[in-house]
Write a protein that holds these residues in place. Structure first.
Motif, PDB file in Angstrom:
ATOM      1  N   VAL A 319      84.924  59.260  23.937  1.00  0.00           N
ATOM      2  CA  VAL A 319      84.878  58.829  25.389  1.00  0.00           C
ATOM      3  C   VAL A 319      83.455  57.471  25.460  1.00  0.00           C
ATOM      4  O   VAL A 319      82.719  57.452  24.358  1.00  0.00           O
ATOM      5  CB  VAL A 319      84.007  60.026  26.198  1.00  0.00           C
ATOM      6  CG1 VAL A 319      85.015  61.275  26.162  1.00  0.00           C
ATOM      7  CG2 VAL A 319      82.638  60.308  25.558  1.00  0.00           C
ATOM      8  N   GLY A 439      87.858  58.960  31.141  1.00  0.00           N
ATOM      9  CA  GLY A 439      87.813  59.884  29.889  1.00  0.00           C
ATOM     10  C   GLY A 439      86.528  59.839  29.479  1.00  0.00           C
ATOM     11  O   GLY A 439      85.949  60.754  28.975  1.00  0.00           O
ATOM     12  N   ALA A 440      85.396  59.283  30.250  1.00  0.00           N
ATOM     13  CA  ALA A 440      83.894  59.078  29.684  1.00  0.00           C
ATOM     14  C   ALA A 440      83.777  60.840  29.983  1.00  0.00           C
ATOM     15  O   ALA A 440      82.706  61.196  29.165  1.00  0.00           O
ATOM     16  CB  ALA A 440      83.296  58.303  30.598  1.00  0.00           C
TER      17      ALA A 440
END
Length: 442
Positions: A319, A439-440
């Motif tokens: 991420v 997606g972090a």
């Protein structure tokens, strides 16, 4: 979702304290042989099968209402909801079962005790106002106190306070005929509040009002409830009204309670096809909340930790950033992987200066409809927090799009995520387009 049987679901217990109102196995049959009808219903007979013995208006109703709860009973005409509420204030006696108002059983108390309970423990707001036309607004509001034997000066003072609460200051000397429908219903509400009972019953209280006034009365009721914390049992045939007002909702059909739950529970997990069809046209974006669509963060990092550990964990989780939380999981901000890597090379030992506190967070009870604007302004998923600011989940943009697209399909509208994205005026950033920022923390 279960099958189509009209079986009462077990109500979720909302509190460990004694319920303000408890209904246990209540039946009400109008007709020549109510006892026999109840016995056959208990043995599994249908409502139609006992018609020759009487009309089964309420069948095996069981639920608790917690102190301070708004409990909405919802159903179409003939479902039994108005019969039920009349047993809750002793106007009608159950054919079987118990109606407990605190520790008093309305099904068994004598007439004197019942009258005392109705004066001191429970008050009612009617659909058609039920005001005394020859009395002033002030005297109408003071009427229950007059019945209680309260002196004139004291009851008028309390009645005036109730009128002030419902926005009728200056109208105390008017007659009901001089008021609009909405104002007359406010007098009815003030009368119930002046009685200062613990339990407030409202039977289709806003149904006779035009839509705008009805909406205003709903908001006023919620504002008053925030201040007073009454136990309210609200009867309605309007699904949107039920969803807006109720802490929990009981759905009735043909005399039976077929489901009890919160608005989210009923929308997300209808008990049978009847409930599913009943709620089909509800605007889910106004009822479902962030907590119903949020996801578990893929990664959080301790705010008191160092950049080396954070950089390693983000690299392993693949991420580009992570929310930073303290030991109580209170949200402190966002740490980006690039910043953590750079700080590690520079020998920085603490994350403190790397945490970006300017991140958008929303409360877990925020309706989905109110998430689109902050989502449009945020380059990362929305952080979802509880009353104490603790991180409980995240809502990526794609989740909002899926929720809205799913609703469009359910309602028979052809809608793609791209179309919904355009209508919501959300424009993904370059990072989001590649999935790196989403997606972090998703």
């Amino acid at each position: 979702m279960t099958g189509d049987s009209s079986t009462t679901t077990t109500p979720a217990e909302t509190t460990a304290v004694t319920p303000a109102v408890s209904v246990r196995g209540v039946y009400k049959v109008f007709g020549p042989k109510p006892g026999e009808a109840v016995r056959r219903l208990e043995a599994g007979a249908s409502r139609d099968e006992v018609k020759s013995l009487g009309t089964a208006a309420v069948i095996d109703a069981t639920f608790d209402v917690a102190p301070g709860e708004i409990f909405v009973v919802m159903g179409l005409s003939g479902s039994g909801k108005s019969t039920l509420i009349r047993m809750l204030n002793g106007l009608w006696t159950p054919s079987a079962g118990d109606v407990l108002l605190g520790d008093a059983n309305l099904a068994t108390v004598d007439g004197k005790r019942l009258r005392e309970l109705r004066r001191s423990r429970v008050s009612m707001v009617f659909q058609h106002f039920a005001l005394l036309p020859h009395r002033t607004v002030l005297d109408n509001a003071a009427y229950p106190l007059e019945i209680q034997g309260v002196g004139k000066a004291e009851r008028q003072e309390k009645a005036q306070q109730a009128l002030d609460m419902v926005g009728l200051s200056g109208w105390q000397d008017s007659l009901p005929s001089q008021l609009s429908g909405g104002m007359r219903q406010r007098v009815g509400l003030a009368r119930a509040l002046a009685a200062d009972t613990d339990v407030l019953l409202m039977d289709e209280a806003f149904s006779a009002l035009d839509p705008l006034i009805r909406s205003e009365m709903q908001e006023q009721l919620l504002e008053l409830q925030e201040k007073l914390g009454k136990t309210i049992i609200f009867i309605t045939h309007d699904l949107n009204e039920a969803m807006h007002l109720g802490d929990r909702i009981a759905v009735m059909r043909d005399g039976r309670i077929v489901q009890i739950g919160t608005a989210e529970q009923i929308l997300s997990d209808p008990a049978n096809s009847y409930v599913e069809k009943f709620v089909a046209d509800v605007d889910r974006s106004r009822v479902l909340t962030a907590s119903s669509v949020m996801q578990r963060p893929r990664l959080t990092v301790p705010a008191g930790g160092g950049p080396r550990q954070a950089a390693r964990e983000m690299r392993e989780a693949e991420v580009s950033g992570a929310f930073a939380v303290d030991r109580r999981r209170v949200l402190k901000g966002l740490v980006r992987a690039d910043d953590a890597v750079r700080a590690t090379k520079e020998g920085v030992e603490k994350l403190e200066g790397l945490i970006d506190a300017d991140v958008t967070s929303v409360h877990q009870d925020t309706p989905i409809a109110e998430l689109f604007a902050p989502a449009a302004e945020s380059a990362v998923p929305l952080a979802v927090v509880d009353d104490e600011g603790r991180l409980v989940g995240v809502v990526p943009r794609v989740t909002l799009l899926e929720a809205m697209a799913g609703e469009a399909v359910e309602n028979g509208n052809v809608s793609t995520p791209e179309k919904t994205l355009q209508e919501a005026q959300l424009r993904p950033t370059d990072d989001e387009a590649t999935g790196t920022t989403e997606g972090a923390t998703a």
